[in-house]
Design a protein around this motif. Structure first.
Motif, PDB file in Angstrom:
ATOM      1  N   THR A  23       0.846  -1.244  -0.044  1.00 58.01           N
ATOM      2  CA  THR A  23      -0.141  -0.008  -0.052  1.00 58.01           C
ATOM      3  C   THR A  23       0.632   1.461  -0.081  1.00 58.01           C
ATOM      4  OG1 THR A  23       0.081   0.163   2.439  1.00 58.01           O
ATOM      5  CG2 THR A  23      -1.971  -1.023   1.321  1.00 58.01           C
ATOM      6  N   GLY A  24       1.911   1.281   0.360  1.00 58.64           N
ATOM      7  CA  GLY A  24       2.885   2.628   0.572  1.00 58.64           C
ATOM      8  C   GLY A  24       2.482   3.347   1.740  1.00 58.64           C
ATOM      9  N   TYR A  25       1.662   2.932   2.557  1.00 52.90           N
ATOM     10  CA  TYR A  25       1.426   3.536   4.065  1.00 52.90           C
ATOM     11  C   TYR A  25       0.590   4.643   4.015  1.00 52.90           C
ATOM     12  CZ  TYR A  25       5.014   0.281   5.200  1.00 52.90           C
ATOM     13  OH  TYR A  25       5.689  -1.111   5.380  1.00 52.90           O
ATOM     14  N   VAL A  26       0.237   5.465   3.050  1.00 54.21           N
ATOM     15  CA  VAL A  26      -0.424   6.818   2.956  1.00 54.21           C
ATOM     16  C   VAL A  26      -2.090   6.220   3.552  1.00 54.21           C
ATOM     17  CG1 VAL A  26      -1.375   8.495   1.700  1.00 54.21           C
ATOM     18  CG2 VAL A  26       0.912   8.029   1.398  1.00 54.21           C
ATOM     19  N   LYS A  27      -2.402   5.264   2.895  1.00 54.25           N
ATOM     20  CA  LYS A  27      -3.791   4.881   2.906  1.00 54.25           C
ATOM     21  C   LYS A  27      -4.029   4.328   4.164  1.00 54.25           C
ATOM     22  CE  LYS A  27      -5.970   6.254  -0.765  1.00 54.25           C
ATOM     23  NZ  LYS A  27      -6.801   7.002  -0.603  1.00 54.25           N
ATOM     24  N   ILE A  28      -2.848   3.840   4.962  1.00 56.84           N
ATOM     25  CA  ILE A  28      -3.030   2.981   6.110  1.00 56.84           C
ATOM     26  C   ILE A  28      -2.981   4.062   7.240  1.00 56.84           C
ATOM     27  CG2 ILE A  28      -1.723   1.844   7.817  1.00 56.84           C
ATOM     28  CD1 ILE A  28      -0.589  -0.051   5.529  1.00 56.84           C
ATOM     29  N   ILE A  29      -2.287   5.101   6.980  1.00 58.12           N
ATOM     30  CA  ILE A  29      -2.536   6.370   8.008  1.00 58.12           C
ATOM     31  C   ILE A  29      -3.732   6.951   7.997  1.00 58.12           C
ATOM     32  CG2 ILE A  29      -1.460   8.496   8.459  1.00 58.12           C
ATOM     33  CD1 ILE A  29       1.334   7.475   7.375  1.00 58.12           C
ATOM     34  N   GLU A  30      -4.210   7.091   6.829  1.00 61.39           N
ATOM     35  CA  GLU A  30      -5.347   7.863   6.717  1.00 61.39           C
ATOM     36  C   GLU A  30      -6.632   6.828   7.450  1.00 61.39           C
ATOM     37  OE1 GLU A  30      -6.679   8.383   2.576  1.00 61.39           O
ATOM     38  OE2 GLU A  30      -4.953   9.616   2.051  1.00 61.39           O
ATOM     39  N   ALA A  31      -6.441   5.472   6.994  1.00 56.84           N
ATOM     40  CA  ALA A  31      -7.408   4.546   7.897  1.00 56.84           C
ATOM     41  C   ALA A  31      -7.437   4.698   9.154  1.00 56.84           C
ATOM     42  CB  ALA A  31      -6.910   3.254   7.528  1.00 56.84           C
ATOM     43  N   VAL A  32      -6.100   4.954   9.991  1.00 50.62           N
ATOM     44  CA  VAL A  32      -6.103   4.937  11.543  1.00 50.62           C
ATOM     45  C   VAL A  32      -6.674   6.357  11.876  1.00 50.62           C
ATOM     46  CG1 VAL A  32      -4.529   5.034  13.382  1.00 50.62           C
ATOM     47  CG2 VAL A  32      -4.203   3.492  11.399  1.00 50.62           C
ATOM     48  N   ARG A  33      -6.356   7.578  11.089  1.00 50.83           N
ATOM     49  CA  ARG A  33      -6.908   8.734  11.325  1.00 50.83           C
ATOM     50  C   ARG A  33      -8.463   8.748  11.472  1.00 50.83           C
ATOM     51  NH1 ARG A  33      -4.845  11.931   6.973  1.00 50.83           N
ATOM     52  NH2 ARG A  33      -2.637  12.165   7.116  1.00 50.83           N
ATOM     53  N   HIS A  34      -8.996   8.164  10.475  1.00 45.92           N
ATOM     54  CA  HIS A  34     -10.460   7.935  10.194  1.00 45.92           C
ATOM     55  C   HIS A  34     -10.899   7.231  11.321  1.00 45.92           C
ATOM     56  CE1 HIS A  34     -14.256   8.111   8.375  1.00 45.92           C
ATOM     57  NE2 HIS A  34     -14.278   6.542   8.142  1.00 45.92           N
ATOM     58  N   ALA A  35     -10.354   5.997  11.875  1.00 44.58           N
ATOM     59  CA  ALA A  35     -10.497   5.147  12.861  1.00 44.58           C
ATOM     60  C   ALA A  35     -10.676   5.924  14.250  1.00 44.58           C
ATOM     61  CB  ALA A  35      -9.732   3.805  13.107  1.00 44.58           C
ATOM     62  N   ALA A  36      -9.625   6.893  14.280  1.00 50.76           N
ATOM     63  CA  ALA A  36      -9.699   7.750  15.426  1.00 50.76           C
ATOM     64  C   ALA A  36     -10.908   8.579  15.600  1.00 50.76           C
ATOM     65  CB  ALA A  36      -8.382   8.651  15.547  1.00 50.76           C
ATOM     66  N   ALA A  37     -11.259   9.053  14.377  1.00 46.17           N
ATOM     67  CA  ALA A  37     -12.636   9.997  14.406  1.00 46.17           C
ATOM     68  C   ALA A  37     -13.914   9.308  14.631  1.00 46.17           C
ATOM     69  CB  ALA A  37     -12.664  10.720  13.143  1.00 46.17           C
ATOM     70  N   LEU A  38     -13.936   7.866  14.130  1.00 47.93           N
ATOM     71  CA  LEU A  38     -14.940   7.154  14.429  1.00 47.93           C
ATOM     72  C   LEU A  38     -15.210   6.960  15.899  1.00 47.93           C
ATOM     73  CD1 LEU A  38     -14.941   4.393  11.403  1.00 47.93           C
ATOM     74  CD2 LEU A  38     -16.611   6.290  11.931  1.00 47.93           C
ATOM     75  N   GLN A  39     -13.805   6.611  16.468  1.00 50.98           N
ATOM     76  CA  GLN A  39     -13.825   6.072  18.005  1.00 50.98           C
ATOM     77  C   GLN A  39     -14.172   7.446  18.736  1.00 50.98           C
ATOM     78  OE1 GLN A  39     -10.582   4.061  20.682  1.00 50.98           O
ATOM     79  NE2 GLN A  39      -9.769   5.744  19.857  1.00 50.98           N
ATOM     80  N   ALA A  40     -14.034   8.598  18.310  1.00 53.51           N
ATOM     81  CA  ALA A  40     -14.202   9.742  19.199  1.00 53.51           C
ATOM     82  C   ALA A  40     -15.944  10.157  18.994  1.00 53.51           C
ATOM     83  CB  ALA A  40     -13.793  11.260  18.380  1.00 53.51           C
TER      84      ALA A  40
END
Ligand code: FES
Ligand code: FES
Length: 160
Positions: free
Chosen positions: A138-155
């Motif tokens: 994946t090149g990690y960019v999408k993975i970082i976006e995924a974790v950012r999005h997960a943090a927002a969902l967790q909030a």
């Protein structure tokens, strides 16, 4: 030699007789039948085998099953509740954080561990939290976006 191993595995108490030298990865996949945890390098290099032990990410290919006696162990199979993806699973799904998917369970468990101890990580903290995990696609960019999005969902109240 064998011993009795008692854990709380994915929220349920579990007791098995295991050889002293059995790896946690092999215990999960071959004794319990939880194949969501993947074997990658089998040598501590890739993170595909990451599980949580008392909420801390652990490389199960480097961990003796006997060493988690009395501990809480969570695998990727623990995350779905009533058919609902967890925040991290939804993050990887919605932000296209996986391609072939082989590394994904390890990344997901490392991310869950990260968000449980730091609900709002910076990108640098995400990179550090996922530093033991390798993705060949994946090149990690999408993975970082995924974790950012997960943090927002967790909030918003979704369990990580
Ligand atoms: S299989 Fe455990 S780190 Fe690669
Ligand atoms: S998605 Fe293929 S190795 Fe990560």
């Amino acid at each position: 030699m064998a011993r009795v191993l008692a854990t709380v595995l994915n929220g349920r108490r579990r007791v098995d007789a295991v050889p002293d030298n059995l790896l946690l990865l092999d215990y999960l996949r071959e004794v319990v039948g939880l194949t969501g945890t993947k074997t990658g390098c089998d040598g501590g290099e890739c993170g595909a085998c990451t599980v949580l032990v008392d909420d801390e990410p652990r490389l199960s290919c480097l961990t003796l099953a006997a060493s988690v006696e009395g501990r809480r162990v969570d695998t990727v199979e623990s995350l779905v509740h009533n058919g609902q993806l967890s925040a991290v699973q939804a993050g990887f799904h919605e932000k296209l954080g996986s391609q072939c998917g082989y590394c994904t369970p390890g990344f997901i468990m490392a991310s869950v561990g990260l968000l449980r101890r730091n609900p709002n990580p910076t990108d640098a903290e995400i990179l550090e939290g996922l530093g033991s995990n390798i993705c060949r696609c994946t090149g990690y960019v999408k993975i970082i976006e995924a974790v950012r999005h997960a943090a927002a969902l967790q909030a918003e109240g979704v369990a990580p």
